[in-house]
Design a protein around this motif. Structure first.
Motif, PDB file in Angstrom:
ATOM      1  N   ALA A   1       0.844  -1.196   0.000  1.00 48.98           N
ATOM      2  CA  ALA A   1       0.000   0.000   0.000  1.00 48.98           C
ATOM      3  C   ALA A   1       0.878   1.244   0.000  1.00 48.98           C
ATOM      4  O   ALA A   1       1.916   1.292   0.651  1.00 48.98           O
ATOM      5  CB  ALA A   1      -0.911  -0.013   1.213  1.00 48.98           C
ATOM      6  N   ASP A   2       0.442   2.247  -0.729  1.00 53.56           N
ATOM      7  CA  ASP A   2       1.195   3.504  -0.858  1.00 53.56           C
ATOM      8  C   ASP A   2       0.830   4.436   0.299  1.00 53.56           C
ATOM      9  O   ASP A   2       0.258   5.497   0.101  1.00 53.56           O
ATOM     10  CB  ASP A   2       0.881   4.134  -2.220  1.00 53.56           C
ATOM     11  CG  ASP A   2       1.734   5.356  -2.526  1.00 53.56           C
ATOM     12  OD1 ASP A   2       2.776   5.556  -1.873  1.00 53.56           O
ATOM     13  OD2 ASP A   2       1.340   6.116  -3.427  1.00 53.56           O
ATOM     14  N   ILE A   3       1.169   4.027   1.517  1.00 51.86           N
ATOM     15  CA  ILE A   3       0.790   4.773   2.717  1.00 51.86           C
ATOM     16  C   ILE A   3       1.360   6.184   2.706  1.00 51.86           C
ATOM     17  O   ILE A   3       0.688   7.141   3.082  1.00 51.86           O
ATOM     18  CB  ILE A   3       1.226   4.012   3.982  1.00 51.86           C
ATOM     19  CG1 ILE A   3       0.473   2.689   4.056  1.00 51.86           C
ATOM     20  CG2 ILE A   3       0.984   4.845   5.235  1.00 51.86           C
ATOM     21  CD1 ILE A   3       0.988   1.732   5.100  1.00 51.86           C
ATOM     22  N   THR A   4       2.592   6.349   2.244  1.00 48.40           N
ATOM     23  CA  THR A   4       3.221   7.672   2.227  1.00 48.40           C
ATOM     24  C   THR A   4       2.803   8.492   1.011  1.00 48.40           C
ATOM     25  O   THR A   4       3.140   9.660   0.903  1.00 48.40           O
ATOM     26  CB  THR A   4       4.752   7.549   2.211  1.00 48.40           C
ATOM     27  OG1 THR A   4       5.153   6.931   0.974  1.00 48.40           O
ATOM     28  CG2 THR A   4       5.253   6.743   3.399  1.00 48.40           C
ATOM     29  N   LYS A   5       2.114   7.865   0.070  1.00 50.42           N
ATOM     30  CA  LYS A   5       1.663   8.487  -1.178  1.00 50.42           C
ATOM     31  C   LYS A   5       2.832   8.858  -2.098  1.00 50.42           C
ATOM     32  O   LYS A   5       2.670   9.612  -3.042  1.00 50.42           O
ATOM     33  CB  LYS A   5       0.769   9.681  -0.905  1.00 50.42           C
ATOM     34  CG  LYS A   5      -0.509   9.308  -0.163  1.00 50.42           C
ATOM     35  CD  LYS A   5      -1.424  10.487   0.018  1.00 50.42           C
ATOM     36  CE  LYS A   5      -2.743  10.124   0.631  1.00 50.42           C
ATOM     37  NZ  LYS A   5      -2.750   9.426   1.864  1.00 50.42           N
ATOM     38  N   GLN A   6       4.016   8.313  -1.830  1.00 51.35           N
ATOM     39  CA  GLN A   6       5.187   8.644  -2.645  1.00 51.35           C
ATOM     40  C   GLN A   6       5.067   8.094  -4.063  1.00 51.35           C
ATOM     41  O   GLN A   6       5.445   8.758  -5.022  1.00 51.35           O
ATOM     42  CB  GLN A   6       6.468   8.136  -1.992  1.00 51.35           C
ATOM     43  CG  GLN A   6       7.721   8.652  -2.686  1.00 51.35           C
ATOM     44  CD  GLN A   6       7.775  10.179  -2.721  1.00 51.35           C
ATOM     45  OE1 GLN A   6       7.609  10.839  -1.702  1.00 51.35           O
ATOM     46  NE2 GLN A   6       7.990  10.744  -3.895  1.00 51.35           N
ATOM     47  N   VAL A   7       4.550   6.888  -4.213  1.00 51.18           N
ATOM     48  CA  VAL A   7       4.388   6.314  -5.555  1.00 51.18           C
ATOM     49  C   VAL A   7       3.413   7.172  -6.361  1.00 51.18           C
ATOM     50  O   VAL A   7       3.655   7.479  -7.528  1.00 51.18           O
ATOM     51  CB  VAL A   7       3.916   4.847  -5.482  1.00 51.18           C
ATOM     52  CG1 VAL A   7       3.601   4.306  -6.879  1.00 51.18           C
ATOM     53  CG2 VAL A   7       4.958   3.982  -4.786  1.00 51.18           C
ATOM     54  N   SER A   8       2.330   7.598  -5.736  1.00 47.35           N
ATOM     55  CA  SER A   8       1.358   8.470  -6.406  1.00 47.35           C
ATOM     56  C   SER A   8       2.000   9.785  -6.829  1.00 47.35           C
ATOM     57  O   SER A   8       1.722  10.295  -7.916  1.00 47.35           O
ATOM     58  CB  SER A   8       0.176   8.762  -5.476  1.00 47.35           C
ATOM     59  OG  SER A   8      -0.465   7.572  -5.098  1.00 47.35           O
ATOM     60  N   ARG A   9       2.850  10.333  -5.989  1.00 43.11           N
ATOM     61  CA  ARG A   9       3.581  11.564  -6.341  1.00 43.11           C
ATOM     62  C   ARG A   9       4.527  11.298  -7.507  1.00 43.11           C
ATOM     63  O   ARG A   9       4.587  12.063  -8.463  1.00 43.11           O
ATOM     64  CB  ARG A   9       4.400  12.068  -5.159  1.00 43.11           C
ATOM     65  CG  ARG A   9       3.637  12.867  -4.166  1.00 43.11           C
ATOM     66  CD  ARG A   9       4.543  13.485  -3.096  1.00 43.11           C
ATOM     67  NE  ARG A   9       3.714  13.938  -2.006  1.00 43.11           N
ATOM     68  CZ  ARG A   9       3.374  13.197  -0.951  1.00 43.11           C
ATOM     69  NH1 ARG A   9       3.835  11.974  -0.817  1.00 43.11           N
ATOM     70  NH2 ARG A   9       2.596  13.688  -0.020  1.00 43.11           N
ATOM     71  N   ASP A  10       5.295  10.208  -7.409  1.00 42.40           N
ATOM     72  CA  ASP A  10       6.287   9.887  -8.440  1.00 42.40           C
ATOM     73  C   ASP A  10       5.660   9.755  -9.820  1.00 42.40           C
ATOM     74  O   ASP A  10       6.265  10.129 -10.821  1.00 42.40           O
ATOM     75  CB  ASP A  10       7.034   8.595  -8.100  1.00 42.40           C
ATOM     76  CG  ASP A  10       7.964   8.738  -6.902  1.00 42.40           C
ATOM     77  OD1 ASP A  10       8.216   9.885  -6.453  1.00 42.40           O
ATOM     78  OD2 ASP A  10       8.429   7.691  -6.410  1.00 42.40           O
ATOM     79  N   TYR A  11       4.457   9.219  -9.883  1.00 40.08           N
ATOM     80  CA  TYR A  11       3.795   9.007 -11.176  1.00 40.08           C
ATOM     81  C   TYR A  11       2.801  10.116 -11.530  1.00 40.08           C
ATOM     82  O   TYR A  11       2.104  10.036 -12.535  1.00 40.08           O
ATOM     83  CB  TYR A  11       3.136   7.633 -11.223  1.00 40.08           C
ATOM     84  CG  TYR A  11       4.175   6.564 -11.418  1.00 40.08           C
ATOM     85  CD1 TYR A  11       4.658   6.282 -12.686  1.00 40.08           C
ATOM     86  CD2 TYR A  11       4.711   5.883 -10.334  1.00 40.08           C
ATOM     87  CE1 TYR A  11       5.641   5.329 -12.872  1.00 40.08           C
ATOM     88  CE2 TYR A  11       5.698   4.930 -10.516  1.00 40.08           C
ATOM     89  CZ  TYR A  11       6.156   4.659 -11.783  1.00 40.08           C
ATOM     90  OH  TYR A  11       7.137   3.718 -11.967  1.00 40.08           O
ATOM     91  N   GLY A  12       2.746  11.156 -10.718  1.00 35.67           N
ATOM     92  CA  GLY A  12       1.963  12.338 -11.065  1.00 35.67           C
ATOM     93  C   GLY A  12       0.456  12.176 -10.989  1.00 35.67           C
ATOM     94  O   GLY A  12      -0.277  12.888 -11.663  1.00 35.67           O
ATOM     95  N   VAL A  13      -0.023  11.241 -10.165  1.00 37.68           N
ATOM     96  CA  VAL A  13      -1.468  11.037 -10.075  1.00 37.68           C
ATOM     97  C   VAL A  13      -2.064  11.495  -8.738  1.00 37.68           C
ATOM     98  O   VAL A  13      -3.264  11.400  -8.537  1.00 37.68           O
ATOM     99  CB  VAL A  13      -1.842   9.557 -10.341  1.00 37.68           C
ATOM    100  CG1 VAL A  13      -1.493   9.159 -11.761  1.00 37.68           C
ATOM    101  CG2 VAL A  13      -1.186   8.629  -9.344  1.00 37.68           C
ATOM    102  N   LEU A  14      -1.219  12.000  -7.854  1.00 37.20           N
ATOM    103  CA  LEU A  14      -1.705  12.434  -6.540  1.00 37.20           C
ATOM    104  C   LEU A  14      -2.299  13.829  -6.619  1.00 37.20           C
ATOM    105  O   LEU A  14      -1.698  14.747  -7.154  1.00 37.20           O
ATOM    106  CB  LEU A  14      -0.567  12.425  -5.516  1.00 37.20           C
ATOM    107  CG  LEU A  14      -0.963  12.811  -4.094  1.00 37.20           C
ATOM    108  CD1 LEU A  14      -1.944  11.798  -3.504  1.00 37.20           C
ATOM    109  CD2 LEU A  14       0.274  12.934  -3.216  1.00 37.20           C
ATOM    110  N   ILE A  15      -3.497  13.974  -6.078  1.00 33.05           N
ATOM    111  CA  ILE A  15      -4.109  15.292  -5.904  1.00 33.05           C
ATOM    112  C   ILE A  15      -3.772  15.698  -4.476  1.00 33.05           C
ATOM    113  O   ILE A  15      -4.440  15.290  -3.519  1.00 33.05           O
ATOM    114  CB  ILE A  15      -5.638  15.248  -6.129  1.00 33.05           C
ATOM    115  CG1 ILE A  15      -5.963  14.682  -7.517  1.00 33.05           C
ATOM    116  CG2 ILE A  15      -6.252  16.635  -5.947  1.00 33.05           C
ATOM    117  CD1 ILE A  15      -7.432  14.401  -7.735  1.00 33.05           C
ATOM    118  N   GLU A  16      -2.677  16.454  -4.327  1.00 33.17           N
ATOM    119  CA  GLU A  16      -2.110  16.770  -3.012  1.00 33.17           C
ATOM    120  C   GLU A  16      -3.136  17.376  -2.053  1.00 33.17           C
ATOM    121  O   GLU A  16      -3.241  16.956  -0.905  1.00 33.17           O
ATOM    122  CB  GLU A  16      -0.926  17.737  -3.158  1.00 33.17           C
ATOM    123  CG  GLU A  16       0.291  17.128  -3.775  1.00 33.17           C
ATOM    124  CD  GLU A  16       1.169  16.338  -2.807  1.00 33.17           C
ATOM    125  OE1 GLU A  16       0.889  16.296  -1.593  1.00 33.17           O
ATOM    126  OE2 GLU A  16       2.146  15.756  -3.303  1.00 33.17           O
TER     127      GLU A  16
END
Length: 84
Positions: free
Chosen positions: A7-22
Motif C-alpha cells: 500500500a502507498d501509505i506515504t503516497k510517494q508512488v502516487s507523487r512519483d507518477y503524477g497522479v496524486l491530488i495533493e
C-alpha cells in the motif's frame, strides 16, 4: 522500487507518477505498465469516477509482449503492421 508493491501509505508512488491530488490527499486511477528494465511502456490515468478495463489492460500487455508493431484494436493472434 521494490516489488511486489505494498500500500502507498506515504503516497510517494502516487507523487512519483503524477497522479496524486495533493490538496485532497487522494490519487487518480492510474495504470502503469513498466518493463523489467524499468522503462514505462504504457500509462493511462482516469478520473476517479471512471473505471478501468481489465480486458484492455491485458490486450495492451499482450501487444507489448508480442514483439511487433500492433495496430489499433490488435488482439493476440492478429497480424502485426509491416514497415518498409
Amino acid at each position: 522500487m521494490n516489488f511486489p508493491l505494498a500500500a502507498d501509505i506515504t503516497k510517494q508512488v502516487s507523487r512519483d507518477y503524477g497522479v496524486l491530488i495533493e490538496e485532497e490527499g487522494i490519487a487518480l486511477r492510474g495504470l502503469f505498465i513498466i518493463s523489467p528494465e524499468g522503462e514505462l511502456q504504457y500509462q493511462v490515468v482516469h478520473h476517479n469516477n471512471v473505471g478501468r478495463s481489465v480486458e484492455e489492460t491485458l490486450r495492451v500487455l499482450e501487444a507489448l509482449q508480442s514483439g511487433g508493431l500492433c495496430p489499433i484494436g490488435w488482439k493476440k493472434g492478429d497480424k502485426h503492421l509491416v514497415t518498409k
